[in-house]
Design a protein around this motif. Structure first.
Motif, PDB file in Angstrom:
ATOM      1  N   ASN A  75       0.833  -1.192   0.000  1.00 25.02           N
ATOM      2  CA  ASN A  75       0.000   0.000   0.000  1.00 25.02           C
ATOM      3  C   ASN A  75       0.874   1.250   0.000  1.00 25.02           C
ATOM      4  OD1 ASN A  75      -2.377  -1.428   0.030  1.00 25.02           O
ATOM      5  ND2 ASN A  75      -2.531  -1.455   2.264  1.00 25.02           N
ATOM      6  N   MET A  77       1.131   6.975   3.325  1.00 26.08           N
ATOM      7  CA  MET A  77       0.196   8.077   3.458  1.00 26.08           C
ATOM      8  C   MET A  77       0.852   9.219   4.217  1.00 26.08           C
ATOM      9  SD  MET A  77      -2.427   6.706   1.932  1.00 26.08           S
ATOM     10  CE  MET A  77      -3.867   7.662   2.367  1.00 26.08           C
ATOM     11  N   LYS A 109     -13.048  12.070  -2.827  1.00 30.74           N
ATOM     12  CA  LYS A 109     -13.851  10.901  -3.177  1.00 30.74           C
ATOM     13  C   LYS A 109     -14.365  11.002  -4.599  1.00 30.74           C
ATOM     14  CE  LYS A 109     -17.735   8.139  -1.448  1.00 30.74           C
ATOM     15  NZ  LYS A 109     -18.785   8.045  -0.392  1.00 30.74           N
ATOM     16  N   ASP A 144      -7.457   7.878  -2.993  1.00 27.59           N
ATOM     17  CA  ASP A 144      -7.495   7.184  -1.706  1.00 27.59           C
ATOM     18  C   ASP A 144      -7.115   8.163  -0.592  1.00 27.59           C
ATOM     19  OD1 ASP A 144      -7.656   5.295   0.240  1.00 27.59           O
ATOM     20  OD2 ASP A 144      -5.706   4.372  -0.186  1.00 27.59           O
ATOM     21  N   TYR A 145      -7.938   8.257   0.432  1.00 27.96           N
ATOM     22  CA  TYR A 145      -7.668   9.181   1.535  1.00 27.96           C
ATOM     23  C   TYR A 145      -8.129   8.536   2.831  1.00 27.96           C
ATOM     24  CZ  TYR A 145     -12.670  10.234   1.720  1.00 27.96           C
ATOM     25  OH  TYR A 145     -14.021  10.122   1.852  1.00 27.96           O
ATOM     26  N   ARG A 146      -7.650   9.108   3.922  1.00 20.12           N
ATOM     27  CA  ARG A 146      -8.041   8.644   5.246  1.00 20.12           C
ATOM     28  C   ARG A 146      -8.264   9.851   6.131  1.00 20.12           C
ATOM     29  NH1 ARG A 146      -3.324   4.072   6.241  1.00 20.12           N
ATOM     30  NH2 ARG A 146      -3.817   2.745   4.433  1.00 20.12           N
ATOM     31  N   ALA A 169      -3.356  11.479   2.597  1.00 17.04           N
ATOM     32  CA  ALA A 169      -3.405  11.089   1.189  1.00 17.04           C
ATOM     33  C   ALA A 169      -2.058  10.475   0.820  1.00 17.04           C
ATOM     34  CB  ALA A 169      -3.723  12.298   0.306  1.00 17.04           C
TER      35      ALA A 169
END
Length: 518
Positions: free
Chosen positions: A23, A26, A46, A51-53, A63
């Motif tokens: 992965n 980030m 989105k 892909d973000y958290r 990111a």
């Protein structure tokens, strides 16, 4: 089936670890966001399929690191994220905005720009600035001064000079705001600088002054003595007593030997008198002639007098000098120096120690009136363990991300070896293995000896016993294959059977005859 299931489980775990390790790393895209700003940014990411958290408190967005710069540029173009600065003035419609609203927007812009400037410091991760600029009341005697409060999120301990730099940065950006009116608080609630407390600044300046003096003198002493006694053979410690009080002295000094004119008054008076007497009486024929009619009469006698007078009043005063001296904290009151020199087992002689002491006294500016003390001692230093110092050097060079990556590789390698070990096929019935010092059963010589011993050959039995007594006792526990016998039997059982037959042949013959008859 069990072995296959275990192998599949290991392969699945191996694939999970491999995909998890692949992965992307980030990084923080934005921190300390309002919930509304965080929601807008999350919806934008989105929609773009990035892909973000979100952090646990919802104020930070993470990111992929390789896309951070690109995402920040795109979000800045859409005016999303980030603190508020002078950008708020660009969005303001100048028509119809009240004066209070314009002043509030200006204050917000200054706060945002100051927060950006403070966050650019290396030891500061995030910052917020609150400025209060009160308006002067109509009938107030004097206006209230501005105040400010700064909240910082630090990376470790924030040095005192950085705190002072933040206070001066804020005070320089706001009119009529002094550095003493700025409070600084960190993320743990610790008060780094108190508003209205000038003693805090003085105390921090004194601490910095003390540390700077001690460090400078220690380095100078070691640099001075290292060429004499050798590199690494001198250690110095300096303790400086610093004055922490701010003093103000005023003095009027009079010099009785020197006089000056304090006041001088000069008065001058002058008089001038002039007198002319009357003409003498008398009438003559000449006076009555037509051509002499209208002529002035002849003057009589005249007298004049002049006089002048001056007076001077002088007042003298002794000369005086007014001196005002302001001393801030940081003056050195006393120095204490301890120097340790590696003189070996024998040590240095007294003459050498005195010479070194004089060098140290001159280097630090020794002053006996203020009570300075210098001590130089000679003693043997303990040997330095180079191996102990070198321990942990490799791990200190690796970051936590690299260590985590190495651990993932180790886990993958161990799981792969276990899977290969469990998937390896077992030996067939016609094969045998040799482990350590044991001999394999597929050795032709051993097979021949075992078959001959099973047929009753005494010489073969003796050879097997000789090998057993030679230290290969584990050989008797090996399984061997015999002709016309289903399965395998242990060689030790054959030896026991041979011993029993040799000890009582008649009983053995009877058992064999009965077995054959059956």
């Amino acid at each position: 089936m069990i072995m296959g299931g275990v192998a599949l489980a290991l392969l699945a775990a191996l694939a999970f670890v491999a995909t998890r390790g692949s992965n992307p790393a980030m990084g923080f895209l934005y921190t300390d966001l309002d919930p509304s700003a965080a929601q807008a940014i999350a919806e934008k990411l989105k929609a773009e399929g990035v892909d973000y958290r979100l952090s646990a408190d919802g104020s930070s967005i993470l990111a992929p690191q390789e896309k951070l710069a690109e995402l920040r540029m795109s979000l800045a173009g859409e005016k999303l994220g980030g603190p508020i600065g002078y950008d708020v003035l660009d969005q303001e419609d100048s028509f119809g905005v009240s004066a209070s609203r314009a002043k509030m927007n200006e204050t917000r812009a200054v706060e945002g720009e100051l927060a950006r400037s403070i966050q650019s410091l290396q030891a500061v991760a995030a910052a917020r600035v609150h400025i209060v600029m009160p308006e002067r009341a109509m009938f107030a005697a004097e206006a209230r001064k501005a105040t400010a409060a700064v909240t910082v999120k630090t990376r470790g301990r924030l040095p005192a000079e950085t705190v002072q730099a933040i206070r001066y940065l804020v005070s320089s950006s706001v009119p009529e705001l002094s550095p003493e009116a700025v409070s600084v608080v960190d993320q743990s609630g610790a008060l780094l600088a108190r508003a209205g407390d000038s003693e805090t600044i003085a105390s921090s300046d004194a601490d910095e002054r003390q540390a700077a003096v001690e460090t400078r003198l220690r380095d100078e002493i070691e640099a001075l003595l290292s060429p004499i006694v050798g590199q690494g053979k001198v250690r110095a410690e300096v303790s400086a007593d610093i004055n922490r009080d701010a003093t103000r002295e005023e003095a009027n000094v009079y010099d009785p030997d020197a006089q000056v004119i304090a006041r001088q008054v000069t008065v001058e008076n002058g008089t001038e008198d002039q007198e002319t007497g009357a003409a003498p009486p008398g009438v003559s024929v000449g006076n009555e002639l037509p051509e002499n009619t209208g002529q002035p009469a002849q003057p009589g006698e005249s007298r004049s007098s002049r006089g002048s007078q001056s007076s001077e009043d002088t007042t003298y005063q002794n000369s005086s000098r007014r001196t005002v001296t302001v001393r801030g904290p940081g003056e050195v009151k006393r120095l204490t120096v301890a120097v340790m020199v590696d003189g070996g087992e024998k040590g240095l002689d007294d003459e050498m120690i005195q010479r070194l002491t004089r060098l140290v006294e001159n280097a630090i500016g020794y002053n006996s009136e203020r009570g300075d003390s210098v001590v130089v001692e000679s003693m043997a230093f303990a040997p330095v363990d180079d191996l102990a110092e070198g321990q942990g050097g490799i791990l200190s060079l690796l970051s936590m991300d690299r260590i985590f990556g190495l651990l993932q590789l180790v886990v993958i390698a161990v799981a792969g070896l276990i899977a290969l070990r469990m998937l390896k096929p077992k030996a067939t019935s016609g094969e045998a293995t040799q482990d350590g010092g044991m001999l394999a059963a597929n050795d032709p010589e051993m097979i021949a000896l075992a078959q001959r011993a099973a047929e009753g050959d005494e010489e073969a039995m003796q050879q097997l016993e000789a090998r057993q007594t030679a230290g290969n006792a584990a050989l008797l526990d090996q399984e061997i294959a015999l002709a016309q016998v289903d399965g395998r039997i242990k060689l030790s059982a054959l030896n026991k059977l041979g011993d029993t037959i040799a000890a009582s042949p008649p009983e053995a013959v009877a058992v064999i005859r009965q077995w054959m008859n059956a």
